[in-house]
Design a protein around this motif. Structure first.
Motif, mmCIF file in Angstrom:
data_model
loop_
_atom_site.group_PDB
_atom_site.id
_atom_site.type_symbol
_atom_site.label_atom_id
_atom_site.label_comp_id
_atom_site.label_asym_id
_atom_site.label_seq_id
_atom_site.Cartn_x
_atom_site.Cartn_y
_atom_site.Cartn_z
ATOM 1 N N ASP A 77 0.768 -1.284 0.199
ATOM 2 C CA ASP A 77 0.077 0.033 -0.006
ATOM 3 C C ASP A 77 0.881 1.274 -0.018
ATOM 4 O OD1 ASP A 77 0.998 -0.786 2.396
ATOM 5 O OD2 ASP A 77 -0.685 0.439 3.482
ATOM 6 N N GLU A 78 2.252 1.204 -0.041
ATOM 7 C CA GLU A 78 3.175 2.218 0.116
ATOM 8 C C GLU A 78 3.878 2.409 -1.271
ATOM 9 O OE1 GLU A 78 5.449 2.136 3.354
ATOM 10 O OE2 GLU A 78 3.897 1.947 4.878
ATOM 11 N N PRO A 79 3.874 3.736 -1.741
ATOM 12 C CA PRO A 79 3.180 4.909 -1.270
ATOM 13 C C PRO A 79 1.958 4.978 -1.867
ATOM 14 C CG PRO A 79 4.407 5.427 -3.195
ATOM 15 C CD PRO A 79 4.993 3.824 -2.835
ATOM 16 N N ARG A 588 10.750 8.071 -1.540
ATOM 17 C CA ARG A 588 11.395 7.601 -2.922
ATOM 18 C C ARG A 588 11.555 6.279 -2.983
ATOM 19 N NH1 ARG A 588 14.786 10.817 -0.132
ATOM 20 N NH2 ARG A 588 16.645 9.197 -0.029
ATOM 21 N N VAL A 589 11.054 5.964 -4.318
ATOM 22 C CA VAL A 589 11.131 4.296 -4.910
ATOM 23 C C VAL A 589 11.877 4.574 -6.020
ATOM 24 C CG1 VAL A 589 10.005 2.463 -5.634
ATOM 25 C CG2 VAL A 589 8.985 3.788 -3.766
ATOM 26 N N TYR A 590 12.989 3.699 -6.074
ATOM 27 C CA TYR A 590 13.885 3.825 -7.362
ATOM 28 C C TYR A 590 14.102 2.383 -7.898
ATOM 29 C CZ TYR A 590 18.003 5.334 -9.922
ATOM 30 O OH TYR A 590 19.021 5.602 -10.680
ATOM 31 N N LEU A 591 13.603 2.324 -9.212
ATOM 32 C CA LEU A 591 13.587 1.244 -9.928
ATOM 33 C C LEU A 591 15.203 0.625 -10.348
ATOM 34 C CD1 LEU A 591 12.462 -1.383 -11.318
ATOM 35 C CD2 LEU A 591 12.176 -0.040 -13.260
ATOM 36 N N LEU A 592 15.957 -0.166 -9.659
ATOM 37 C CA LEU A 592 17.235 -0.363 -10.073
ATOM 38 C C LEU A 592 17.537 -1.916 -9.783
ATOM 39 C CD1 LEU A 592 20.063 0.662 -10.704
ATOM 40 C CD2 LEU A 592 20.580 0.738 -8.345
ATOM 41 N N TYR A 725 11.289 -0.783 -1.268
ATOM 42 C CA TYR A 725 10.230 -0.654 -0.373
ATOM 43 C C TYR A 725 10.034 0.910 0.034
ATOM 44 C CZ TYR A 725 9.816 -5.503 0.306
ATOM 45 O OH TYR A 725 9.841 -6.890 0.060
ATOM 46 N N GLY A 726 11.111 1.757 -0.412
ATOM 47 C CA GLY A 726 10.858 3.373 -0.111
ATOM 48 C C GLY A 726 11.784 3.617 0.826
ATOM 49 N N MET A 727 12.275 5.016 0.492
ATOM 50 C CA MET A 727 13.380 5.601 1.346
ATOM 51 C C MET A 727 12.822 7.066 1.753
ATOM 52 S SD MET A 727 16.529 4.705 -1.111
ATOM 53 C CE MET A 727 15.576 5.314 -2.614
ATOM 54 N N VAL A 728 13.285 7.638 2.852
ATOM 55 C CA VAL A 728 12.811 9.023 3.262
ATOM 56 C C VAL A 728 14.110 9.511 3.795
ATOM 57 C CG1 VAL A 728 11.555 10.680 4.516
ATOM 58 C CG2 VAL A 728 10.327 8.277 3.254
#
Length: 750
Positions: A77-79, A588-592, A725-728
């Motif tokens: 569900d994030e983000p 932030r989500v980054y496809l790598l 999974y996301g970074m802040v």
């Protein structure tokens, strides 16, 4: 070489061929004989041992499946806002729920499934999906994300079973499963409303089904054989129905089938009747069945999307007449063109659109600084023109004037309804197309000069014929220069609002770009006729939609701030793609891709080419080797060769494409490279263990090697999992960022 039928240890014996090459074939066949002997000679395991082995396989399959689902559904569900291309495919899912027609460059199956998932999960199709970052708020989006995550989760067990069947090795299958489970790129693509997890699901399902029906080669026409052959055809239809990239897996299955039939053709024990049955079965299951299912998806697509929408302008007037809400649907308009009529003029080339003008001028240095004339794909008031006589400004709609029809060969003037400027051309060069003349809007309140005069001609009609709305194909020839009005199809820069260039070409070669038809026709002095007779048949609709999709694919251009890439960037994991967030305060989500996994895959491809070449040369030279080495070599060549072919077919064609490319296009190929890595390292470690058999700890080399690779990929996932999974917090460029030490390449911008 015969098709892969489940790996070297389960291969049937190759028969030496008679003739000039019989000696070499016999020597090469010795490797297969040795491989077969290695499988037959050992003592048969006890029943309890077989049960334990079967239980182990099921337990490992359950474990990798559970782990795959757990990683894909974790923090799904994030983000809670739109990420990257969710703005496109979520919106298209909404269009299906609302039954609104739209245009996309991909076939419809993936978007239909997304729309169905949203509908079944309670989404009502009212969210606008305007731009990345917009919050979903109370709208139900988890059904669509969950559906994509569900299909993406099956990639791991599918790859596990494929490698297990090709190599007959649990450790090779487990290593492959770990590579895909712990790859951050595969994980990211599976968690959002995108076509990629749906496409990869069908590609892997087709690959697994093909390998399974190959493994049933000793039981042709049995129930399992028919099941897997039919499932291959269904999966091929699914892959092609999501994206045209599905053609690559179709090509792989086709090559495998040709090799399979060629191998059967050499079996002289098979009668021609039996051979005919084999060919018929494959034609039915791998050609007829996929084509029928693929066509059926379009039939459903056209049936569901019955309302007029933003995609109308990409299609012909006849196509639009079938859409409710379109001004051509069940419409009645005057049949013949007359002076004073307000009309729209549509280019007959697919996806060129309507003759259009607006108040903006061509910029300084681009021909004459007069009003822009373009083509525009959507319905708009700026598409309206008034057709007038070239030598008078009197109002033809005045009741005191009789109706005068426009005829083939007449000299006319087209006045833009919104700006009162005339369609105009002159000897200035067109903005983008060299040696073509510029087309502009010129004059004040319909008063201009002789460069506003055009001769209207009906293609393949005699002089004096009237011009029929929608059905007459017309050309507009500039009276002064002799050039023909057309559209180059080239996209203008921002100053032209990225609409398409209109030019006047001095080359009189007849092409669809320079042929038009009158679509809308408003004239209160004329009687109307019904347009129902214009609605096209299903084959015509199907053909037209494919022509428009192909044109759209070839014409895709990058948008502002998009991270496009080149094919050589992809295997080295050179640059990722921002899914969400830019600043240190954003989520932030980054496809790598996980760099440990991707660089191991790249190394494995190089090692495979080297080791495979050495083994192939040794086989050709007739080198005698122990049975164990022969069996492992067959696994490497046949099982590894099958997945290497898949990698090549899903990677190298992108070098030939002219359209804009993105990093995510490599992921189907990445699935195959991961399977190759699993087969290669398991085989090499077994060969090392065999070669060092005299050492006391030789038996542990294989176990330690596999465990090291498993733990290494798992630990690298632990390090890089924030990408998915996301970074802040601080960006990786900041030394205070927890990700600072993981920015191994300057091109990584997370």
């Amino acid at each position: 070489m015969p098709p892969a039928t489940g790996g070297g240890l389960a291969e049937s014996e190759l028969r030496p061929r008679r003739g000039r090459c019989g000696h070499q074939a016999a020597r090469a066949a010795g490797w297969d004989v040795a491989a077969t002997a290695a499988a037959r000679n050992p003592k048969r395991p006890a029943r309890g041992s077989r049960r334990f082995e079967t239980a182990s396989r099921w337990a490992l399959l359950a474990l990798v499946t559970l782990l795959s689902f757990a990683t894909r559904f974790h923090r799904l569900d994030e983000p809670p806002h739109i990420c990257w291309d969710e703005t496109h495919f979520g919106k298209m899912g909404s269009y299906y729920i609302n039954r609104t027609f739209f245009f996309d460059v991909h076939p419809p199956l993936g978007k239909m499934l997304i729309g169905l998932a949203g509908y079944l999960s309670g989404y009502d199709g009212t969210f606008l999906f305007q731009k990345p970052g917009d919050k979903y708020e109370h709208h139900s989006y988890m059904g669509m994300r969950g559906f994509c995550a569900f299909l993406g989760s099956w990639l791991v067990p599918f790859a596990y079973l494929t490698v297990l069947d090709l190599s007959k090795s649990l450790s090779a299958a487990l290593l492959t499963a770990a590579l895909l489970t712990f790859d951050t790129g595969c994980l990211t693509l599976s968690q959002y409303i995108l076509l990629d997890p749906i496409l990869m699901f069908f590609i892997m399902a087709a690959m697994l089904s093909m390998v399974k029906y190959n493994s049933c080669a000793d039981r042709p026409f049995s129930a399992p054989w028919w099941f897997w052959l039919s499932l291959t055809g269904v999966s091929l239809a699914g892959a092609l129905g999501v994206k045209f990239v599905g053609l690559f897996i179709i090509l792989q299955v086709g090559l495998n089938t040709i090799a399979d039939l060629w191998y059967l053709f050499g079996d002289l024990s098979l009668s021609l009747v039996t051979m005919g049955k084999h060919v018929t079965a494959r034609v039915l299951c791998l050609i007829v069945l996929p084509l029928a299912l693929y066509t059926a998806t379009f039939a459903v697509h056209f049936m569901v999307l019955s309302k007029s929408g933003p995609g109308d302008g990409f299609f012909s007037s006849a196509f639009q007449a079938r859409l409710s809400g379109n001004n051509l649907h069940n419409a009645s308009i005057p049949e013949h063109l007359a002076y004073g009529s307000v009309i729209t003029v549509k280019n007959l080339q697919m996806a060129i659109g309507y003759l259009h003008s607006h108040r903006h001028l061509y910029p300084e240095g681009i021909g004459a600084r007069q009003q822009q004339v373009t083509t525009y794909l959507h319905k708009d008031y700026n598409n309206l023109w008034i057709i007038k006589k070239h030598n008078t400004n009197s109002d033809p709609l005045d009741p005191s004037f009789p109706v005068e029809f426009v005829r083939h060969g007449d000299i006319i003037r087209l006045e833009h309804k919104e700006t009162s400027r005339n369609l105009h051309s002159h000897y200035h060069e067109a903005p983008l197309t060299r040696k073509h003349y510029q087309v502009t809007g010129y004059g004040i309140n319909g008063t201009g000069d002789s460069n506003d005069f055009w001769r209207i001609e009906v293609v393949n009609r005699k002089f004096g014929n009237q011009i029929k709305v929608l059905r007459s194909r017309i050309r507009l020839i500039h009276l002064v220069t002799g050039c023909v009005l057309g559209s180059s199809g080239k996209v203008l820069p921002k100053w032209g609002w990225e609409q398409l260039e209109v030019t006047c070409t001095p080359y009189l070669k007849e092409t669809l770009n320079s042929i038009w038809n009158v679509e809308d026709h408003i004239n209160p002095k004329l009687p109307n006729i019904s347009l129902n007779v214009l609605q096209p048949s299903f084959p015509e609709i199907l053909l037209e939609s494919h022509m428009v999709m192909i044109w759209g694919n070839n014409g895709l251009k990058p948008k502002d701030n998009e991270f496009t890439s080149k094919p050589w960037h992809w295997p080295i994991n050179y640059q990722g793609l921002r899914f969400s967030g830019v600043n240190d305060t954003d989520f932030r989500v980054y496809l790598l891709g996980n760099p440990v996994v991707w660089w191991l895959n790249l190394l494995s491809i190089a090692l495979y080419l080297l080791s495979g070449s050495i083994i192939a040369i040794a086989m050709q030279r007739g080198t005698r080797v122990p049975a164990e080495v022969a069996g492992l070599s067959q696994v490497l060549l046949r099982g590894g060769g099958q997945v290497l072919l898949g990698w090549m077919l899903h990677y190298f064609p992108f070098f030939l494409m002219g359209r804009v490319l993105y990093f995510h296009h490599y992921f189907p190929a990445m699935l195959f490279s991961s399977m190759l890595t699993g087969i290669l390292w398991d085989t090499l470690l077994r060969l090392c263990a065999w070669g060092l058999a005299s050492w006391p700890l030789a038996r542990g080399i294989h176990v330690v090697g596999i465990l090291s690779l498993l733990l290494g990929t798992a630990y690298s996932f632990y390090l890089f999992h924030p990408l998915a999974y996301g970074m802040v917090g601080p960006l990786a460029q900041d030394p205070q960022s927890p990700m600072a030490g993981l920015r191994w390449l300057d091109s990584w911008e997370f």
